[in-house]
Write a protein that holds these residues in place. Sequence first.
Motif, PDB file in Angstrom:
ATOM      1  N   ASN A   1       0.824  -1.216   0.000  1.00  0.00           N
ATOM      2  CA  ASN A   1       0.000   0.000   0.000  1.00  0.00           C
ATOM      3  C   ASN A   1       0.859   1.268   0.000  1.00  0.00           C
ATOM      4  O   ASN A   1       0.621   2.189   0.770  1.00  0.00           O
ATOM      5  CB  ASN A   1      -0.966   0.018   1.186  1.00  0.00           C
ATOM      6  CG  ASN A   1      -1.946  -1.121   1.132  1.00  0.00           C
ATOM      7  OD1 ASN A   1      -2.238  -1.659   0.066  1.00  0.00           O
ATOM      8  ND2 ASN A   1      -2.452  -1.518   2.281  1.00  0.00           N
TER       9      ASN A   1
ATOM     10  N   GLU B   1       3.683   1.810   1.163  1.00  0.00           N
ATOM     11  CA  GLU B   1       4.531   1.976   2.345  1.00  0.00           C
ATOM     12  C   GLU B   1       5.615   0.905   2.326  1.00  0.00           C
ATOM     13  O   GLU B   1       5.342  -0.266   2.080  1.00  0.00           O
ATOM     14  CB  GLU B   1       3.731   1.848   3.643  1.00  0.00           C
ATOM     15  CG  GLU B   1       4.600   2.056   4.867  1.00  0.00           C
ATOM     16  CD  GLU B   1       3.863   1.929   6.191  1.00  0.00           C
ATOM     17  OE1 GLU B   1       4.510   2.124   7.223  1.00  0.00           O
ATOM     18  OE2 GLU B   1       2.667   1.629   6.199  1.00  0.00           O
TER      19      GLU B   1
ATOM     20  N   LEU C   1       8.003  -1.511   4.135  1.00  0.00           N
ATOM     21  CA  LEU C   1       8.164  -2.220   5.403  1.00  0.00           C
ATOM     22  C   LEU C   1       9.485  -2.968   5.340  1.00  0.00           C
ATOM     23  O   LEU C   1       9.812  -3.588   4.324  1.00  0.00           O
ATOM     24  CB  LEU C   1       7.009  -3.204   5.631  1.00  0.00           C
ATOM     25  CG  LEU C   1       5.607  -2.599   5.663  1.00  0.00           C
ATOM     26  CD1 LEU C   1       4.557  -3.704   5.829  1.00  0.00           C
ATOM     27  CD2 LEU C   1       5.473  -1.576   6.770  1.00  0.00           C
TER      28      LEU C   1
ATOM     29  N   SER D   1       7.930  -4.833   9.111  1.00  0.00           N
ATOM     30  CA  SER D   1       7.265  -3.797   9.901  1.00  0.00           C
ATOM     31  C   SER D   1       7.839  -2.425   9.554  1.00  0.00           C
ATOM     32  O   SER D   1       8.914  -2.319   8.963  1.00  0.00           O
ATOM     33  CB  SER D   1       7.427  -4.080  11.395  1.00  0.00           C
ATOM     34  OG  SER D   1       8.788  -4.178  11.740  1.00  0.00           O
TER      35      SER D   1
ATOM     36  N   ASP E   1       1.850  -0.627  10.441  1.00  0.00           N
ATOM     37  CA  ASP E   1       1.535  -1.713   9.520  1.00  0.00           C
ATOM     38  C   ASP E   1       2.579  -2.820   9.635  1.00  0.00           C
ATOM     39  O   ASP E   1       3.755  -2.560   9.913  1.00  0.00           O
ATOM     40  CB  ASP E   1       1.526  -1.196   8.079  1.00  0.00           C
ATOM     41  CG  ASP E   1       0.403  -0.212   7.808  1.00  0.00           C
ATOM     42  OD1 ASP E   1      -0.491  -0.059   8.663  1.00  0.00           O
ATOM     43  OD2 ASP E   1       0.419   0.394   6.727  1.00  0.00           O
ATOM     44  N   LYS E   2       2.120  -4.045   9.378  1.00  0.00           N
ATOM     45  CA  LYS E   2       2.994  -5.208   9.419  1.00  0.00           C
ATOM     46  C   LYS E   2       2.594  -6.172   8.308  1.00  0.00           C
ATOM     47  O   LYS E   2       1.447  -6.163   7.847  1.00  0.00           O
ATOM     48  CB  LYS E   2       2.889  -5.927  10.772  1.00  0.00           C
ATOM     49  CG  LYS E   2       3.355  -5.098  11.939  1.00  0.00           C
ATOM     50  CD  LYS E   2       2.915  -5.735  13.246  1.00  0.00           C
ATOM     51  CE  LYS E   2       2.926  -4.738  14.375  1.00  0.00           C
ATOM     52  NZ  LYS E   2       1.917  -3.688  14.258  1.00  0.00           N
TER      53      LYS E   2
ATOM     54  N   TYR F   1      -1.348  -9.229   5.550  1.00  0.00           N
ATOM     55  CA  TYR F   1      -1.119  -7.816   5.802  1.00  0.00           C
ATOM     56  C   TYR F   1      -1.970  -7.409   6.995  1.00  0.00           C
ATOM     57  O   TYR F   1      -3.180  -7.664   7.029  1.00  0.00           O
ATOM     58  CB  TYR F   1      -1.481  -6.984   4.571  1.00  0.00           C
ATOM     59  CG  TYR F   1      -1.543  -5.508   4.859  1.00  0.00           C
ATOM     60  CD1 TYR F   1      -0.371  -4.769   5.047  1.00  0.00           C
ATOM     61  CD2 TYR F   1      -2.749  -4.847   4.961  1.00  0.00           C
ATOM     62  CE1 TYR F   1      -0.421  -3.412   5.330  1.00  0.00           C
ATOM     63  CE2 TYR F   1      -2.810  -3.484   5.245  1.00  0.00           C
ATOM     64  CZ  TYR F   1      -1.642  -2.783   5.423  1.00  0.00           C
ATOM     65  OH  TYR F   1      -1.688  -1.442   5.712  1.00  0.00           O
TER      66      TYR F   1
ATOM     67  N   GLY G   1      -2.821  -4.077   8.865  1.00  0.00           N
ATOM     68  CA  GLY G   1      -2.739  -2.625   8.866  1.00  0.00           C
ATOM     69  C   GLY G   1      -2.893  -2.052  10.261  1.00  0.00           C
ATOM     70  O   GLY G   1      -3.579  -2.626  11.111  1.00  0.00           O
ATOM     71  N   GLY G   2      -2.278  -0.925  10.488  1.00  0.00           N
ATOM     72  CA  GLY G   2      -2.387  -0.241  11.773  1.00  0.00           C
ATOM     73  C   GLY G   2      -3.815   0.134  12.125  1.00  0.00           C
ATOM     74  O   GLY G   2      -4.146   0.312  13.285  1.00  0.00           O
ATOM     75  N   ASP G   3      -4.682   0.218  11.103  1.00  0.00           N
ATOM     76  CA  ASP G   3      -6.094   0.536  11.330  1.00  0.00           C
ATOM     77  C   ASP G   3      -6.950  -0.709  11.569  1.00  0.00           C
ATOM     78  O   ASP G   3      -8.164  -0.618  11.679  1.00  0.00           O
ATOM     79  CB  ASP G   3      -6.658   1.317  10.134  1.00  0.00           C
ATOM     80  CG  ASP G   3      -6.677   0.499   8.847  1.00  0.00           C
ATOM     81  OD1 ASP G   3      -6.121  -0.625   8.809  1.00  0.00           O
ATOM     82  OD2 ASP G   3      -7.258   0.987   7.858  1.00  0.00           O
TER      83      ASP G   3
ATOM     84  N   THR H   1      -6.932  -3.400   9.449  1.00  0.00           N
ATOM     85  CA  THR H   1      -7.183  -4.107   8.196  1.00  0.00           C
ATOM     86  C   THR H   1      -6.375  -5.399   8.178  1.00  0.00           C
ATOM     87  O   THR H   1      -5.186  -5.403   8.474  1.00  0.00           O
ATOM     88  CB  THR H   1      -6.780  -3.244   6.981  1.00  0.00           C
ATOM     89  OG1 THR H   1      -7.578  -2.070   6.983  1.00  0.00           O
ATOM     90  CG2 THR H   1      -6.987  -3.993   5.674  1.00  0.00           C
TER      91      THR H   1
END
Length: 183
Positions: free
Chosen positions: A34, A36, A38, A60, A76-77, A134, A136-138, A140
Motif C-alpha cells: 500500500n 509503504e 516495510l 514492519s 503496519d505489518k 497484511y 494494517g495499523g487501522d 485491516t
Amino acid sequence: MRLLLALILVLVVVGTAPAKEIEGVRVEPQVTVNAETLKLNGSGTRKKFFVRVYVGSLYSARRLTSGSEAIKDSGDKLIRMDFVYPKVEKEKIVEAFQEGIHNNTPELSDSEEVKKFLSFFTDDFKRGDQVDLYLGGDGTVTAKHNGKVLGTIVSPPLATAVLAIYLGDKPADANLKKGMLGK
C-alpha cells in the motif's frame, strides 16, 4: 569524474541490503505494501514435528524486539509465509490458524470475524507458494495467496489475534517467533 562515479557506485552497493536465503527461499530485506515500505524485522522456519513447513518473515515499519511490543505497535505489518513443504492441506491450514487464535486470544475463537478470516483459505498450500497476511495499523487484515487477494476484513481485534499466532505468549512455533523478532 571517475572518482565521483566510483564513489556513487560504492554508495549504491553499500546502501542496498542483499536478500538473505533460508531453506532455499529468498527473503527480501524490504517490501512495499500500500505504497509503504516495510523492512524485514526477522525471519525463521516454521517446523512441525521436525518437518520444515514454511519460512516465515515479519516486515514492519519500525524495528520490533518483543512479541508484546509488536502486538502493541500501531504500525503496519506483513507476515509472509513461503512454503517449503510439498503440500499442506487447507484443512490443516485452517486448523493451525484456529489453534493459534484459540491459544492466544480465546475470546475471539468463535467470533464472526475469525470465521470470515478462516473462510479465506480454500486451497492447499504447496512448495513455492507465498502467503501474505497484511496487518494494517487501522485493523485491516488482508490475506493473499501467490499475489491473489483472498479477502480483507477491517477488525483491530482480528489483526491482533493473527499477529499473536506468531508473536503471542503461546506462539505456534517459539523458534519462529524468535526469528521473526530478529533473535
